[in-house]
Design an enzyme around this catalytic site. Structure first.
Site, PDB file in Angstrom:
ATOM      1  N   ASP A 225       0.774  -1.227   0.123  1.00 24.57           N
ATOM      2  CA  ASP A 225      -0.073  -0.070  -0.284  1.00 24.57           C
ATOM      3  C   ASP A 225       0.953   1.415  -0.022  1.00 24.57           C
ATOM      4  OD1 ASP A 225      -2.197   1.319   0.208  1.00 24.57           O
ATOM      5  OD2 ASP A 225      -3.640  -0.045   0.948  1.00 24.57           O
ATOM      6  N   HIS A 263     -13.488  -0.998  -7.861  1.00 26.74           N
ATOM      7  CA  HIS A 263     -14.696  -0.038  -7.764  1.00 26.74           C
ATOM      8  C   HIS A 263     -14.287   1.869  -6.829  1.00 26.74           C
ATOM      9  CE1 HIS A 263     -15.906  -0.297  -2.774  1.00 26.74           C
ATOM     10  NE2 HIS A 263     -14.774  -0.165  -3.065  1.00 26.74           N
TER      11      HIS A 263
END
Length: 356
Positions: A225, A263
């Site tokens: 990340d 998404h």
């Protein structure tokens, strides 16, 4: 044949049921914020720790709030009963009501395996609700989200510069993960069993990848990340932590996990991310595992409304979207994947395996 001059049938006037439906929609925010209050003051946890039931007076005495207004507290409890979060019995000759948790109420427990408390606190935080008030402006702003209009910057930049909100956001994502993980492993155990290495791209505080390692200790697990996220993620002796940008590169592994990532992004950005993931896995044995909503616009499933609202949330907050079966087919073909499988699971999301 009908006459061109025929009058249209009389339009039926809306009745009290229609009014009630609209009132419930209008005050939908109220139910969310009552739930938030219940979580903030720990009603479910206090009831659980009081042998599963409690009177109004007992609850008021256990709250960390000075001078509790018992009438206000009673009205909150009354609404929680109406929402089926709590139930009550009349005791002491009708003098007291004793409250206990209904099954749905256990989802508000902070330490429950499938607690939804972090999700409630994250989604109803005032900063994350501001952008919903700029939905109209977002309709007229090509490439600019309602979040950016309302908060003055994109959500990712906002989170990077606001550590408290970033932590809340990551706790919300971890809450969603805990809600999902057990079901994912029960319904899709075979997808993970044959892997020797896996990178969780955009894995937040590490809740998912650590659960994967604990369940499948033979897998070499990596959390990937942004640097400020990795800096605040949990440590695990058997999980490697790597900081970086998924738009630039992805660490190599047999499988890449994208859980609730795509998404957040436009189709073009998703194709770019997927291509980077495809470059990071072996052509013959690799795969990308996607956990995201597969939207069926015509479905009468009880989660369809939630999925449609999630789509609006993505539109408002990130500029992304929830995708239909055809959308996923198109996206994965554009990214160059030769085939994919979609597997429904007992959750809002589905699991998609994409093969290079």
């Amino acid at each position: 044949m009908g006459s061109l001059d025929a009058k249209p049938a009389e339009t039926q006037e809306p009745d009290i049921n229609d009014q009630a439906q609209l009132w419930n929609i209008i005050y939908g925010f109220g139910g969310s914020l009552v739930l938030r209050c219940a979580v903030e003051i720990g009603i479910a946890d206090i009831i659980k720790n009081n042998n599963g039931s409690i009177t109004l007076a007992q609850l008021a005495s256990k709250l960390s709030i000075p001078n509790v207004n018992s009438d206000h507290l009673y009205r909150i409890l009354r609404f929680l009963v109406h929402m089926n979060i709590l139930e009550h019995e009349i005791c002491n000759g009708g003098v007291d009501k004793v409250y206990s948790l209904k099954p749905i109420g256990t989802l508000l427990l902070r330490d429950a395996e499938r607690s939804m408390a972090p999700i409630i606190l994250g989604l109803t935080h005032k900063d994350f609700m501001v952008p919903w008030h700029f939905m109209k402006e977002g309709l007229a702003s090509e490439g600019t989200t309602a979040f950016e209009i309302g908060m003055g910057m994109p959500i990712w930049k906002f989170l990077e510069g606001h550590p408290d909100q970033s932590q809340l956001f990551n706790e919300e994502m971890a809450g969603e993960t805990r809600l999902l993980t057990k079901t994912l492993f029960e319904d899709c155990r075979d997808i993970f069993q044959g892997l020797d290495s896996l990178v969780d791209v955009g894995g937040g505080n590490g809740t998912t990848i650590m659960a994967i390692y604990e369940t499948f200790p033979h897998i070499k697990c990596t959390l990937y990340d942004l640097p400020h996220v990795i800096a605040n993620s949990r440590d695990h002796p058997n999980v490697q932590k790597v900081s970086g940008d998924m738009f630039k590169c992805v660490p190599t592994a047999q499988a890449i996990l994208l859980k609730l990532i795509l998404h957040d992004w436009t189709d073009e950005e998703c194709v770019h991310i997927l291509k980077k993931c495809k470059e990071a896995i072996p052509k013959e044995t690799g795969k990308v595992i996607i956990v995201d909503v597969v939207l069926d616009e015509e479905s009468t499933h009880e989660l369809t409304k939630t999925r449609l609202l999630l789509d609006i949330d993505m539109m408002v907050s990130t500029g992304g979207r929830e995708r239909t079966l055809d959308d996923w087919d198109n996206l994965l073909k554009r990214a160059g994947f030769r085939s994919h499988n979609i597997r429904p699971i007992r959750a809002i999301q589905s699991l998609i395996e994409a093969f290079p």
